[in-house]
Design an enzyme around this catalytic site. Structure first.
Site, PDB file in Angstrom:
ATOM      1  N   SER A 192       0.880  -1.172   0.000  1.00 52.10           N
ATOM      2  CA  SER A 192       0.000   0.000   0.000  1.00 52.10           C
ATOM      3  C   SER A 192       0.916   1.221   0.000  1.00 52.10           C
ATOM      4  CB  SER A 192      -0.884   0.007   1.253  1.00 52.10           C
ATOM      5  OG  SER A 192      -0.066   0.206   2.388  1.00 52.10           O
ATOM      6  N   GLY A 242      -9.322  -5.343   3.752  1.00 52.13           N
ATOM      7  CA  GLY A 242      -9.182  -6.356   2.706  1.00 52.13           C
ATOM      8  C   GLY A 242      -9.063  -5.802   1.300  1.00 52.13           C
ATOM      9  N   ALA A 243      -9.096  -4.466   1.131  1.00 53.81           N
ATOM     10  CA  ALA A 243      -9.014  -3.908  -0.229  1.00 53.81           C
ATOM     11  C   ALA A 243      -7.707  -4.318  -0.901  1.00 53.81           C
ATOM     12  CB  ALA A 243      -9.129  -2.385  -0.181  1.00 53.81           C
ATOM     13  N   ASP A 245      -5.805  -6.841  -0.159  1.00 48.06           N
ATOM     14  CA  ASP A 245      -5.794  -8.300  -0.378  1.00 48.06           C
ATOM     15  C   ASP A 245      -6.595  -8.657  -1.628  1.00 48.06           C
ATOM     16  OD1 ASP A 245      -4.550  -8.341   2.088  1.00 48.06           O
ATOM     17  OD2 ASP A 245      -6.404  -8.776   3.169  1.00 48.06           O
ATOM     18  N   ASN A 269      -7.733  -3.550  -9.312  1.00 44.91           N
ATOM     19  CA  ASN A 269      -8.467  -2.350  -8.880  1.00 44.91           C
ATOM     20  C   ASN A 269      -9.959  -2.638  -8.769  1.00 44.91           C
ATOM     21  OD1 ASN A 269      -6.226  -0.718  -8.689  1.00 44.91           O
ATOM     22  ND2 ASN A 269      -6.526   0.312 -10.644  1.00 44.91           N
TER      23      ASN A 269
HETATM   24  N1  LIG Z   1     -12.390   4.081  -1.853  1.00 45.13           N
HETATM   25  C1  LIG Z   1     -12.006   3.333  -2.902  1.00 45.13           C
HETATM   26  N2  LIG Z   1     -12.594   3.480  -4.104  1.00 45.13           N
HETATM   27  C2  LIG Z   1     -12.239   2.724  -5.164  1.00 45.13           C
HETATM   28  N3  LIG Z   1     -11.269   1.772  -5.106  1.00 45.13           N
HETATM   29  C3  LIG Z   1     -10.644   1.575  -3.940  1.00 45.13           C
HETATM   30  C4  LIG Z   1     -10.966   2.338  -2.773  1.00 45.13           C
HETATM   31  N4  LIG Z   1     -10.180   1.923  -1.777  1.00 45.13           N
HETATM   32  C5  LIG Z   1      -9.399   0.947  -2.279  1.00 45.13           C
HETATM   33  N5  LIG Z   1      -9.661   0.727  -3.580  1.00 45.13           N
HETATM   34  C6  LIG Z   1      -9.019  -0.242  -4.488  1.00 45.13           C
HETATM   35  O1  LIG Z   1      -8.367  -1.231  -3.702  1.00 45.13           O
HETATM   36  C7  LIG Z   1      -6.946  -1.173  -3.899  1.00 45.13           C
HETATM   37  C8  LIG Z   1      -6.249  -1.414  -2.586  1.00 45.13           C
HETATM   38  O2  LIG Z   1      -6.623  -0.420  -1.663  1.00 45.13           O
HETATM   39  P1  LIG Z   1      -5.576   0.252  -0.652  1.00 45.13           P
HETATM   40  O3  LIG Z   1      -6.385   1.029   0.327  1.00 45.13           O
HETATM   41  O4  LIG Z   1      -4.551   0.983  -1.415  1.00 45.13           O
HETATM   42  O5  LIG Z   1      -4.876  -1.049  -0.025  1.00 45.13           O
HETATM   43  P2  LIG Z   1      -4.687  -1.560   1.471  1.00 45.13           P
HETATM   44  O6  LIG Z   1      -5.978  -2.206   1.818  1.00 45.13           O
HETATM   45  O7  LIG Z   1      -3.574  -2.542   1.398  1.00 45.13           O
HETATM   46  O8  LIG Z   1      -4.349  -0.327   2.269  1.00 45.13           O
HETATM   47  C9  LIG Z   1      -6.676   0.191  -4.512  1.00 45.13           C
HETATM   48  O9  LIG Z   1      -5.511   0.152  -5.322  1.00 45.13           O
HETATM   49  C10 LIG Z   1      -7.934   0.434  -5.316  1.00 45.13           C
HETATM   50  O10 LIG Z   1      -7.845  -0.206  -6.560  1.00 45.13           O
HETATM   51  O1  LIG Z   2      -7.030  -4.458   4.664  1.00 45.26           O
HETATM   52  P1  LIG Z   2      -5.793  -5.134   4.117  1.00 45.26           P
HETATM   53  O2  LIG Z   2      -4.550  -4.408   4.508  1.00 45.26           O
HETATM   54  O3  LIG Z   2      -5.846  -5.432   2.668  1.00 45.26           O
HETATM   55  O4  LIG Z   2      -5.671  -6.571   4.832  1.00 45.26           O
HETATM   56  C1  LIG Z   2      -6.097  -6.810   6.161  1.00 45.26           C
HETATM   57  C2  LIG Z   2      -4.914  -7.037   7.048  1.00 45.26           C
HETATM   58  O5  LIG Z   2      -4.119  -5.884   7.035  1.00 45.26           O
HETATM   59  C3  LIG Z   2      -5.360  -7.312   8.463  1.00 45.26           C
HETATM   60  O6  LIG Z   2      -4.256  -7.619   9.262  1.00 45.26           O
HETATM   61  C4  LIG Z   2      -6.314  -8.490   8.516  1.00 45.26           C
HETATM   62  O7  LIG Z   2      -6.768  -8.631   9.839  1.00 45.26           O
HETATM   63  C5  LIG Z   2      -7.477  -8.263   7.577  1.00 45.26           C
HETATM   64  O8  LIG Z   2      -8.320  -9.377   7.577  1.00 45.26           O
HETATM   65  C6  LIG Z   2      -6.998  -8.021   6.178  1.00 45.26           C
HETATM   66  O9  LIG Z   2      -6.314  -9.138   5.682  1.00 45.26           O
END
Ligand SMILES: Nc1ncnc2c1ncn2[C@@H]1O[C@H](COP(=O)(O)OP(=O)(O)O)[C@@H](O)[C@H]1O
Ligand SMILES: O=P([O-])([O-])O[C@@H]1[C@@H](O)[C@H](O)[C@@H](O)[C@H](O)[C@@H]1O
Length: 384
Positions: A192, A242-243, A245, A269
């Protein structure tokens, strides 16, 4: 008696696999001192949910305690002497606010590590190292690299440490971990934007493809001598859990099916955006999934027709990339079916998955991104 043909078929089935490695966990979502939701968690559960939705067969290695309380498609190893990993996610700054930067994570229970000897003996086409609670050891990642044609890694499996008092997740610099020397042997490292600050992207991109996700703004892919931004999909965010993931699940699903990296990242995405619209592990609408699978098939056929063997042209988006984005976006916004029609893959009766042709990546793992490209993209200063 097993015939030779049956044995060969079985071997093919065993080989055409995605191996997911990471512990399932119990997630507790907390806001203003109140438990808002409890859910099955762990990157492994979000990723297998996406791969199953896309009818891609996988194998999963995960450890839980006897207290594990969710039915799942892929049985974990139950450790009698250990409890299931538990994460408390605090959203006190607002769940609709600034995505994950508002989330404070605490690991309040940790199940056992996954060791090299816990991995299957059979080879896999793709390995996904996706721990959440520090369960993947350097030796485990090394074993995955040896037994999989191409390994994708979520940086959260490598750089998390946990406060000794309350389990708050903190991050350490990637170069300070025992995983650093393994980076030239992996194919994709996903982070991220918050996690990317804990690695030197300019250095790591020399060794493997780096994908940095950026919430509602989509993601950016970096390779040795190029980079490209991949457009997001609109979403009404309910819960960011989980976004990342699901993004990795969608990205892997695209690559497994032979899409070029920019197109596969679009699929990432899409699944990231679908995930933030639901609380906890998302239930994907079956008709939406069918539309997405149809679009992916169409895209594969289109790219086969325009394929070039020109490996010089790296990091260019395939012809029709923007149209593919629009088609996936349309597949997403087509009105969903009624609640009764919604299909949640019942974990106790795994959905039948189709066998798919997965390209053999042993020799070509590092040319994974040298697919069909046309549009030029921004290159790194001072590089060709
Ligand atoms: N609010 C949102 N609107 C649209 N797409 C999203 C949004 N949040 C996350 N995503 C999608 O999910 C992916 C992963 O989200 P992100 O928040 O960057 O990851 P993490 O959960 O690891 O912090 C992003 O690259 C995007 O494609
Ligand atoms: O939100 P995200 O960063 O993609 O991933 C999340 C992890 O960071 C978190 O530790 C776990 O408890 C959630 O189930 C999910 O796997």
């Amino acid at each position: 008696m097993v015939t030779t043909a049956a044995a060969a078929h079985k071997t093919r089935q065993q080989q055409n696999r995605v191996l997911i490695v990471g512990n399932y966990c119990h997630d507790v979502l907390i806001q203003n001192d109140t438990v808002k939701a409890e859910s099955l968690g762990g990157a492994a559960s979000f990723i297998s949910n996406v791969l199953n939705g896309m009818s891609i067969s996988c194998n999963l290695v995960s450890k839980v305690g006897e207290d594990f309380k969710y039915p799942v498609n892929y049985s974990p190893v139950v450790i009698p002497t250990s409890k299931t990993t538990v994460f408390h996610a605090y959203f006190d700054l607002g769940i609709h606010g600034n995505g994950h930067q508002d989330r404070v994570l605490r690991r309040v229970c940790a199940c056992d590590s996954i060791r090299p000897s816990d991995l299957p003996d059979t080879r896999s086409n793709f390995g996904m190292a996706v721990g959440v609670g520090g369960e993947i050891l350097p030796a485990t990642l090394e074993r995955m690299i040896e037994s999989c044609d191409a390994v994708f890694v979520d940086i959260q499996a490598l750089i998390r440490i946990f406060d000794s008092v309350d389990g708050t997740v903190k991050l350490v610099k990637l170069e300070e971990t025992g995983f650093y020397s393994l980076l030239p042997r992996i194919v994709v490292l996903k982070a991220s934007s918050e996690e990317a600050a804990f690695m030197d992207v300019e250095e790591v991109r020399k060794w493997c493809c780096v994908v940095v996700t950026n919430g509602k703004d989509g993601c950016k892919v970096y390779w040795k001598d190029g980079e490209l931004g991949i457009s997001p999909f609109l979403a009404n965010q309910e819960d960011p859990t989980g976004a990342g993931d699901s993004f990795l699940g969608g990205f892997a699903a695209g690559l497994v099916q032979g899409l070029a990296v920019p197109d596969a990242a679009l699929l990432g995405n899409l699944f990231g955006s679908l995930t933030v619209e639901q609380i906890g592990l998302p239930k994907f609408d079956s008709r939406l999934l069918q539309r997405v699978k149809d679009e992916v098939q169409r895209r594969k056929m289109q790219c086969l027709r325009c394929e070039r063997s020109d490996n010089e042209l790296k990091f260019l988006k395939p012809v029709g990339h923007e149209q593919f984005h629009a088609s996936l976006g349309a597949a997403k916004i087509t009105p969903p079916c009624s609640i009764q029609d919604r299909q949640w893959n019942p974990p106790s009766s795994p959905k039948k998955t189709e066998q798919i042709a997965i390209p053999h990546y042993t020799a070509q793992a590092k040319s994974l991104v040298n697919s069909v490209y046309e549009e030029p993209i921004q290159t790194v200063e001072g590089k060709p």
